[in-house]
Write a protein that holds these residues in place. Structure first.
Motif, short mmCIF file in Angstrom:
data_model
loop_
_atom_site.label_atom_id
_atom_site.label_comp_id
_atom_site.label_asym_id
_atom_site.label_seq_id
_atom_site.Cartn_x
_atom_site.Cartn_y
_atom_site.Cartn_z
N VAL A 1 118.58 102.84 12.69
CA VAL A 1 117.63 101.87 13.23
C VAL A 1 117.04 102.35 14.56
CG1 VAL A 1 119.29 100.43 14.47
CG2 VAL A 1 117.23 99.39 13.54
N THR A 2 117.77 103.21 15.26
CA THR A 2 117.28 103.74 16.53
C THR A 2 116.55 105.07 16.35
OG1 THR A 2 119.42 104.76 16.97
CG2 THR A 2 119.03 102.57 17.92
N GLY A 3 116.37 105.50 15.10
CA GLY A 3 115.61 106.72 14.82
C GLY A 3 116.41 108.00 14.85
N LYS A 4 117.72 107.89 14.90
CA LYS A 4 118.56 109.09 14.92
C LYS A 4 118.81 109.62 13.51
CE LYS A 4 120.87 107.72 19.16
NZ LYS A 4 122.10 107.19 19.74
N ASP A 5 119.06 110.93 13.43
CA ASP A 5 119.34 111.57 12.14
C ASP A 5 120.81 111.45 11.74
OD1 ASP A 5 116.69 112.55 11.74
OD2 ASP A 5 117.11 114.14 13.20
N VAL A 6 121.68 111.23 12.72
CA VAL A 6 123.13 111.19 12.47
C VAL A 6 123.60 109.73 12.50
CG1 VAL A 6 125.39 111.92 13.32
CG2 VAL A 6 123.43 113.46 13.51
N TRP A 7 124.30 109.35 11.43
CA TRP A 7 124.84 108.01 11.30
C TRP A 7 126.28 107.98 11.77
CZ3 TRP A 7 122.73 103.46 9.13
CH2 TRP A 7 121.41 103.58 8.70
N SER A 8 126.71 106.86 12.28
CA SER A 8 128.10 106.63 12.67
C SER A 8 128.79 105.88 11.54
CB SER A 8 128.14 105.80 13.95
OG SER A 8 129.39 105.21 14.12
N THR A 9 130.01 106.30 11.21
CA THR A 9 130.75 105.59 10.16
C THR A 9 131.05 104.15 10.60
OG1 THR A 9 132.82 106.51 10.99
CG2 THR A 9 131.80 107.64 9.11
N SER A 10 131.23 103.93 11.90
CA SER A 10 131.50 102.57 12.36
C SER A 10 130.26 101.68 12.21
CB SER A 10 132.00 102.56 13.81
OG SER A 10 131.03 103.08 14.68
N THR A 11 129.08 102.25 12.36
CA THR A 11 127.85 101.49 12.15
C THR A 11 127.74 101.07 10.69
OG1 THR A 11 126.68 102.59 13.95
CG2 THR A 11 125.31 101.61 12.22
N ILE A 12 128.02 102.00 9.79
CA ILE A 12 127.98 101.69 8.36
C ILE A 12 129.00 100.61 8.02
CG2 ILE A 12 128.36 102.65 6.05
CD1 ILE A 12 127.28 105.36 7.29
N ASP A 13 130.19 100.73 8.59
CA ASP A 13 131.24 99.74 8.34
C ASP A 13 130.82 98.36 8.85
OD1 ASP A 13 133.96 99.18 7.36
OD2 ASP A 13 134.36 98.73 9.47
N ARG A 14 130.18 98.31 10.03
CA ARG A 14 129.72 97.02 10.57
C ARG A 14 128.62 96.42 9.69
NH1 ARG A 14 130.26 99.62 15.46
NH2 ARG A 14 128.03 99.91 15.70
N ILE A 15 127.75 97.26 9.16
CA ILE A 15 126.71 96.75 8.24
C ILE A 15 127.36 96.10 7.03
CG2 ILE A 15 124.91 97.49 6.60
CD1 ILE A 15 124.05 99.56 8.78
N LEU A 16 128.36 96.76 6.48
CA LEU A 16 129.04 96.25 5.29
C LEU A 16 129.82 94.96 5.55
CD1 LEU A 16 130.32 99.66 3.88
CD2 LEU A 16 128.59 98.18 2.82
N SER A 17 130.10 94.67 6.81
CA SER A 17 130.89 93.48 7.17
C SER A 17 130.05 92.36 7.78
CB SER A 17 131.97 93.85 8.19
OG SER A 17 132.82 94.83 7.67
N ASN A 18 128.77 92.59 7.99
CA ASN A 18 127.95 91.65 8.75
C ASN A 18 127.42 90.51 7.88
OD1 ASN A 18 126.15 90.39 10.48
ND2 ASN A 18 125.60 92.30 11.49
N GLU A 19 127.87 89.30 8.18
CA GLU A 19 127.47 88.11 7.42
C GLU A 19 125.99 87.80 7.52
OE1 GLU A 19 127.45 86.74 11.46
OE2 GLU A 19 128.98 87.92 10.44
#
Length: 162
Positions: A89-107
């Protein structure tokens, strides 16, 4: 003398902080949602402050959930997103696994909002703390348009808890 002035300034700062926190909590109690959308994949705010879907980003959110349902862990999802040139979302090429995990948990991705999941523990340092029952949390169902169905979200939560 300087210590006395510093003490007064610190007390004034604490008082202002307490007043702001009180106002925010009152709005939560009234069911008024406040969400920071500057870095929230899939959503932005309209002129009234209501969350609205950004379809070009919602596609990425749906893909993350789809990959997880298909047996990809967060590391494999990270690799898939990066190999396919999908930016954060910030335009970076590298994703964080914690970001992906938060997406999967976000109500919020099913249209709900749980407010006060964390809070500022110390007004001087600004340090945030996960709310583990110290303060009331406020849940608002169907606050905005969902990106993910409730069934998909529930299945993903079950898979994550295993």
């Amino acid at each position: 003398m300087m210590e006395i002035y510093v003490g007064f300034a610190q007390e004034e700062s604490k008082s202002m902080s307490d007043n702001i926190k009180w106002g925010i909590r009152e709005r939560m109690r009234e069911g008024k949602v406040f969400i920071n959308c500057t870095r929230f994949l899939g959503y932005t705010k309209d002129k009234n402050g209501k969350l609205v879907v950004v379809e070009s980003e919602a596609v990425i959110v749906r893909k993350i959930f789809e990959l997880y349902l298909n047996g990809f862990g967060v590391r494999k999802i990270k690799k898939y997103l990066e190999e396919n040139g999908i930016k954060t979302v910030t335009g970076k090429d590298v994703w964080s696994t914690s970001t992906i995990d938060r997406i999967l948990s976000n109500e919020k991705y099913v249209g709900d909002v749980l407010m006060q999941k964390s809070f500022t523990e110390d007004f001087l340092t600004g340090k945030r703390k996960k709310n583990e029952g110290e303060l009331a949390m406020y849940f608002i169902e169907n606050d905005h348009e969902a990106i993910i169905s409730r069934d998909v979200f529930a299945t993903v939560q079950e898979m994550k808890n295993r």
